[in-house]
Design a protein around this motif. Structure first.
Motif, PDB file in Angstrom:
ATOM      1  N   LEU A 157       0.834  -1.202   0.000  1.00 41.93           N
ATOM      2  CA  LEU A 157       0.000   0.000   0.000  1.00 41.93           C
ATOM      3  C   LEU A 157       0.868   1.252   0.000  1.00 41.93           C
ATOM      4  O   LEU A 157       0.611   2.206  -0.759  1.00 41.93           O
ATOM      5  N   ALA A 158       1.909   1.243   0.832  1.00 39.41           N
ATOM      6  CA  ALA A 158       2.810   2.398   0.889  1.00 39.41           C
ATOM      7  C   ALA A 158       3.478   2.630  -0.463  1.00 39.41           C
ATOM      8  O   ALA A 158       3.672   3.776  -0.901  1.00 39.41           O
ATOM      9  N   SER A 159       3.813   1.541  -1.155  1.00 33.78           N
ATOM     10  CA  SER A 159       4.453   1.651  -2.469  1.00 33.78           C
ATOM     11  C   SER A 159       3.517   2.283  -3.493  1.00 33.78           C
ATOM     12  O   SER A 159       3.916   3.144  -4.291  1.00 33.78           O
ATOM     13  N   ILE A 160       2.263   1.863  -3.461  1.00 35.77           N
ATOM     14  CA  ILE A 160       1.282   2.432  -4.404  1.00 35.77           C
ATOM     15  C   ILE A 160       1.099   3.928  -4.144  1.00 35.77           C
ATOM     16  O   ILE A 160       1.046   4.742  -5.083  1.00 35.77           O
ATOM     17  N   LEU A 161       1.009   4.296  -2.875  1.00 30.06           N
ATOM     18  CA  LEU A 161       0.877   5.712  -2.536  1.00 30.06           C
ATOM     19  C   LEU A 161       2.128   6.489  -2.936  1.00 30.06           C
ATOM     20  O   LEU A 161       2.041   7.587  -3.506  1.00 30.06           O
ATOM     21  N   PHE A 162       3.284   5.933  -2.639  1.00 31.82           N
ATOM     22  CA  PHE A 162       4.562   6.604  -2.885  1.00 31.82           C
ATOM     23  C   PHE A 162       4.760   6.910  -4.372  1.00 31.82           C
ATOM     24  O   PHE A 162       5.293   7.959  -4.738  1.00 31.82           O
ATOM     25  N   HIS A 163       4.319   5.958  -5.230  1.00 30.98           N
ATOM     26  CA  HIS A 163       4.546   6.115  -6.665  1.00 30.98           C
ATOM     27  C   HIS A 163       3.336   6.685  -7.397  1.00 30.98           C
ATOM     28  O   HIS A 163       3.348   6.767  -8.638  1.00 30.98           O
ATOM     29  N   SER A 164       2.305   7.083  -6.660  1.00 31.28           N
ATOM     30  CA  SER A 164       1.134   7.651  -7.332  1.00 31.28           C
ATOM     31  C   SER A 164       1.468   9.014  -7.922  1.00 31.28           C
ATOM     32  O   SER A 164       2.305   9.759  -7.404  1.00 31.28           O
ATOM     33  N   GLN A 165       0.783   9.348  -8.999  1.00 28.77           N
ATOM     34  CA  GLN A 165       1.045  10.605  -9.690  1.00 28.77           C
ATOM     35  C   GLN A 165       0.734  11.802  -8.805  1.00 28.77           C
ATOM     36  O   GLN A 165       1.443  12.820  -8.832  1.00 28.77           O
ATOM     37  N   LEU A 166      -0.307  11.677  -7.986  1.00 29.39           N
ATOM     38  CA  LEU A 166      -0.694  12.783  -7.109  1.00 29.39           C
ATOM     39  C   LEU A 166       0.411  13.095  -6.102  1.00 29.39           C
ATOM     40  O   LEU A 166       0.718  14.278  -5.849  1.00 29.39           O
ATOM     41  N   ILE A 167       1.014  12.074  -5.532  1.00 29.09           N
ATOM     42  CA  ILE A 167       2.100  12.284  -4.564  1.00 29.09           C
ATOM     43  C   ILE A 167       3.328  12.876  -5.258  1.00 29.09           C
ATOM     44  O   ILE A 167       3.996  13.773  -4.717  1.00 29.09           O
ATOM     45  N   LYS A 168       3.629  12.393  -6.443  1.00 31.21           N
ATOM     46  CA  LYS A 168       4.778  12.926  -7.194  1.00 31.21           C
ATOM     47  C   LYS A 168       4.598  14.423  -7.474  1.00 31.21           C
ATOM     48  O   LYS A 168       5.567  15.196  -7.421  1.00 31.21           O
ATOM     49  N   GLU A 169       3.357  14.816  -7.785  1.00 23.52           N
ATOM     50  CA  GLU A 169       3.109  16.224  -8.106  1.00 23.52           C
ATOM     51  C   GLU A 169       3.021  17.102  -6.859  1.00 23.52           C
ATOM     52  O   GLU A 169       3.276  18.313  -6.934  1.00 23.52           O
ATOM     53  N   THR A 170       2.690  16.507  -5.723  1.00 28.11           N
ATOM     54  CA  THR A 170       2.471  17.290  -4.502  1.00 28.11           C
ATOM     55  C   THR A 170       3.772  17.624  -3.782  1.00 28.11           C
ATOM     56  O   THR A 170       3.929  18.738  -3.245  1.00 28.11           O
ATOM     57  N   PHE A 171       4.732  16.702  -3.766  1.00 22.77           N
ATOM     58  CA  PHE A 171       5.936  16.882  -2.950  1.00 22.77           C
ATOM     59  C   PHE A 171       7.170  17.142  -3.805  1.00 22.77           C
ATOM     60  O   PHE A 171       7.380  16.504  -4.842  1.00 22.77           O
ATOM     61  N   ASP A 172       7.995  18.083  -3.336  1.00 24.65           N
ATOM     62  CA  ASP A 172       9.248  18.401  -4.037  1.00 24.65           C
ATOM     63  C   ASP A 172      10.261  17.279  -3.878  1.00 24.65           C
ATOM     64  O   ASP A 172      11.033  16.981  -4.792  1.00 24.65           O
ATOM     65  N   ILE A 173      10.271  16.683  -2.687  1.00 25.90           N
ATOM     66  CA  ILE A 173      11.255  15.638  -2.378  1.00 25.90           C
ATOM     67  C   ILE A 173      10.525  14.415  -1.845  1.00 25.90           C
ATOM     68  O   ILE A 173       9.657  14.525  -0.977  1.00 25.90           O
ATOM     69  N   ARG A 174      10.874  13.244  -2.377  1.00 28.47           N
ATOM     70  CA  ARG A 174      10.330  11.987  -1.861  1.00 28.47           C
ATOM     71  C   ARG A 174      11.482  11.028  -1.579  1.00 28.47           C
ATOM     72  O   ARG A 174      12.444  10.959  -2.353  1.00 28.47           O
ATOM     73  N   GLY A 175      11.371  10.326  -0.465  1.00 27.00           N
ATOM     74  CA  GLY A 175      12.410   9.360  -0.125  1.00 27.00           C
ATOM     75  C   GLY A 175      11.831   8.143   0.577  1.00 27.00           C
ATOM     76  O   GLY A 175      10.831   8.252   1.300  1.00 27.00           O
ATOM     77  N   TRP A 176      12.458   7.002   0.352  1.00 25.67           N
ATOM     78  CA  TRP A 176      11.990   5.736   0.934  1.00 25.67           C
ATOM     79  C   TRP A 176      13.187   5.040   1.568  1.00 25.67           C
ATOM     80  O   TRP A 176      14.211   4.853   0.932  1.00 25.67           O
ATOM     81  N   VAL A 177      13.052   4.657   2.824  1.00 28.12           N
ATOM     82  CA  VAL A 177      14.134   3.915   3.475  1.00 28.12           C
ATOM     83  C   VAL A 177      13.524   2.873   4.407  1.00 28.12           C
ATOM     84  O   VAL A 177      12.514   3.125   5.070  1.00 28.12           O
ATOM     85  N   THR A 178      14.124   1.699   4.404  1.00 26.39           N
ATOM     86  CA  THR A 178      13.690   0.623   5.294  1.00 26.39           C
ATOM     87  C   THR A 178      14.488   0.698   6.585  1.00 26.39           C
ATOM     88  O   THR A 178      15.714   0.857   6.559  1.00 26.39           O
ATOM     89  N   ILE A 179      13.802   0.588   7.725  1.00 21.45           N
ATOM     90  CA  ILE A 179      14.465   0.647   9.028  1.00 21.45           C
ATOM     91  C   ILE A 179      14.735  -0.784   9.500  1.00 21.45           C
ATOM     92  O   ILE A 179      13.788  -1.510   9.819  1.00 21.45           O
ATOM     93  N   PRO A 180      15.982  -1.214   9.526  1.00 25.12           N
ATOM     94  CA  PRO A 180      16.272  -2.581   9.984  1.00 25.12           C
ATOM     95  C   PRO A 180      15.972  -2.735  11.464  1.00 25.12           C
ATOM     96  O   PRO A 180      15.915  -1.758  12.208  1.00 25.12           O
ATOM     97  N   GLN A 181      15.773  -3.985  11.889  1.00 22.99           N
ATOM     98  CA  GLN A 181      15.430  -4.226  13.289  1.00 22.99           C
ATOM     99  C   GLN A 181      16.550  -3.769  14.216  1.00 22.99           C
ATOM    100  O   GLN A 181      16.302  -3.249  15.297  1.00 22.99           O
ATOM    101  N   THR A 182      17.771  -4.006  13.822  1.00 17.37           N
ATOM    102  CA  THR A 182      18.910  -3.455  14.555  1.00 17.37           C
ATOM    103  C   THR A 182      19.480  -2.346  13.678  1.00 17.37           C
ATOM    104  O   THR A 182      19.996  -2.613  12.604  1.00 17.37           O
ATOM    105  N   TYR A 183      19.341  -1.117  14.112  1.00 21.06           N
ATOM    106  CA  TYR A 183      19.614   0.005  13.225  1.00 21.06           C
ATOM    107  C   TYR A 183      20.697   0.916  13.802  1.00 21.06           C
ATOM    108  O   TYR A 183      21.046   0.854  14.975  1.00 21.06           O
ATOM    109  N   ASN A 184      21.199   1.777  12.928  1.00 20.32           N
ATOM    110  CA  ASN A 184      22.137   2.818  13.305  1.00 20.32           C
ATOM    111  C   ASN A 184      21.595   4.123  12.725  1.00 20.32           C
ATOM    112  O   ASN A 184      21.414   4.233  11.509  1.00 20.32           O
TER     113      ASN A 184
END
Length: 550
Positions: A157-184
């Motif tokens: 669902l997050a992927s569909i929203l992230f790549h939707s045309q409306l989101i692309k047109e609304t935001f200047d910057i988009r970023g996607w990052v996965t948070i590992p269970q043990t993170y830094n």
């Protein structure tokens, strides 16, 4: 002699386990296993003495066992001291404690979003609500949470929203990052900078560079698969408010974490699909825009229902059926052996769900594994009975302020907040009465229980070879001789079922006697429970190494 032993050894081992992160290195897990095995051995020796002294009148055999007890206790103490010494050396070295374990299964965009858009398009209302919050709402920085159990489709669902045309047109910057269970935190910051296409200036640290890169810009950052609030707190401070409708989107399995973000955002729960939605999704995945052949509709609906509303399971089984024979006979085979087929076709689902178990605090793992021992049933597991078993097993630690039943209920609530179990029915006081666990999570329980020597589940009448080969060193045995996959909704019980159960119980007792004779079971204090209701069907629980009275 026992009197000369260091009394702090046990407390130091307990502290070591308590201080370990849920996601440990292999070396740390090996040490925890050794501590657990040593504790089991000590418990067995002590309970053997108690049982011999108070419960049995063996005459000379009893005397013989008392003579062996000091030697057995000495061996147990030496084993515990050896493990404690190994733990102390491990802590002193420190290398294993600081080794990071990064999980790449959950949140991998390529794997988690392989389901088509039809997977989440079935819940258009949820998609619309989230879109409205992303592009509208208040100007302050908002956190939008998508919460649900593993494999329910959050990342898709997050992927569909992230790549939707409306989101692309609304935001200047988009970023996607996965948070590992043990993170830094610093590595996450660097990953975000790379994702939004900003080269790191050698003169600035990553945190400062991220803040300045986002300052004054309208941005949307997706944090996928967040496990703890600390991870959010560690990186949220590097996102400027801007007062321009910037958004942070996060996906999580933890309802508690989603509630935590409510102070500065809102959460949206992704629930399991109902039967009709499951069937529509299965049809879309197999036939695309065509109709299902009439002769496959009835058995197809059975397959969809037995996926129990889990979108990824439906997507995987649909992909398998799409490539195989479109015959009613084969679809019937898949319906009757759904979980087996799923695990044969693709083990990714089990791996994704296993992450939820891996991240459980150590004290909660026994509770979760015990839930998985209950047979599959339609109405669910009776919470009151399950809590009594938890207490009888000694899982619940006493509390000064609450009785053990209340403490156990808090543990149940914790598992519910982690979307590992679901409350099916509440009583008139809004307390959980029946709870359920998804069949695939139950399979995770079975696998982990045997690996942890917590329990061994025996099915399909393979008592002779299976019992001897698989049950060695297991703490509990679950005998499920009659229930077959797909029969959990059948509440009828025939005389043939009773005869079958008695025959296999007699056969089981013969095998037990044989194992005692050859030394495979050195001590046997057992609890046998046969539940004969439509809730628990024919379940035999045998506990090796201790005795419980219920």
């Amino acid at each position: 002699m026992v009197e000369n032993r260091d009394p702090t050894i046990i407390t130091s081992l307990i502290s070591f386990i308590d201080d370990c992160s849920p996601i440990c290195t292999r070396a740390t897990n090996d040490l925890i296993t050794k501590i657990r095995d040593a504790a089991y051995e000590a418990k067995d020796v002590l309970k053997s003495l108690i049982a011999t002294h108070f419960l049995h009148k063996y005459g000379s055999y009893k005397h013989e066992r008392f003579q062996k007890f000091p030697r057995s206790l000495e061996e147990v103490i030496k084993n515990i001291e050896s493990v404690a010494k190994e733990v102390k050396g491990f802590q002193k070295d420190g290398s294993g404690l600081h080794e990071r374990v990064i999980s790449t299964i959950a949140g991998s965009l390529g794997s988690a979003s392989r389901g088509s858009k039809s997977m989440v398009a079935l819940d258009n209302d949820l998609e619309t609500r989230i879109l409205e919050q992303l592009v509208g709402g208040r100007k302050a920085l908002d956190i939008v949470s998508i919460v649900g159990m593993g494999a329910v489709g959050k990342t898709t669902l997050a992927s569909i929203l992230f790549h939707s045309q409306l989101i692309k047109e609304t935001f200047d910057i988009r970023g996607w990052v996965t948070i590992p269970q043990t993170y830094n935190a610093q590595e996450i910051v660097l990953a975000i900078l790379k994702e939004i296409g900003v080269p790191l200036d050698g003169q600035k640290n990553g945190e400062q560079h991220l803040y300045q890169s986002l300052y004054g810009r309208k941005y949307s950052i997706l944090l996928d698969d967040v496990w703890i609030t600390q991870a959010l707190d560690d990186i949220k401070k590097y996102f400027p408010g801007n007062e321009n409708n910037s958004r942070i989107v996060l996906t999580t399995r933890q309802s508690e974490l989603a509630s935590y973000t409510n102070s500065c955002g809102s959460s949206h729960e992704m629930k399991l699909l109902n039967d009709n939605s499951s069937w529509r999704l299965l049809c879309k995945e197999i036939f695309l825009h065509k109709d299902c052949p009439p002769d496959l509709v009835e058995i197809g609906k059975v397959i969809a229902i037995r996926c129990q509303g889990l979108p990824l399971a439906i997507s995987v089984i649909a992909g398998h059926l799409r490539k195989e024979s479109m015959s009613k006979e084969y679809w019937k085979y898949v319906a009757e052996n759904l979980n087996s087929v799923l695990k044969t076709v693709d083990d990714l689902i089990i791996e994704i769900l296993s992450l939820s178990y891996d991240y459980l605090p150590h004290h909660l793992k026994a509770f979760f594994l015990y839930i998985g021992l209950f047979p599959r049933q339609y109405e669910g597991i009776k919470v009151a009975s399950m809590i009594k078993l938890w207490v009888a097993e000694g899982f619940v630690k006493p509390s000064v302020s609450n009785c053990v039943e209340m403490v156990a209920m808090e543990y149940l609530k914790d598992l519910t907040n982690r979307n590992l179990i679901f409350v099916r029915l509440y009583d008139s006081f809004e307390a959980p009465r029946f709870c359920v666990i998804h069949d695939l999570l139950k399979d995770v329980c079975t696998k982990e229980a045997q690996k942890e020597k917590f329990c061994c589940v025996m099915k399909n009448r393979r008592f002779d070879t299976f019992f001897i080969e698989q049950s060695n060193n297991q703490r509990r045995l679950i005998i499920d001789p009659i229930t077959r996959e797909g029969d959990e909704n059948n509440d009828s019980e025939s005389d043939d079922d009773l005869t079958d159960l008695l025959i296999h119980l007699m056969k089981l007792l013969q095998v037990l006697v044989q194992m005692i004779r050859i030394g495979r079971i050195t001590m046997f204090r057992s609890m046998i429970v046969i539940q004969r209701t439509t809730i628990f069907r024919n379940m035999i629980v045998i506990k090796i190494g201790s005795m419980i009275v219920i």
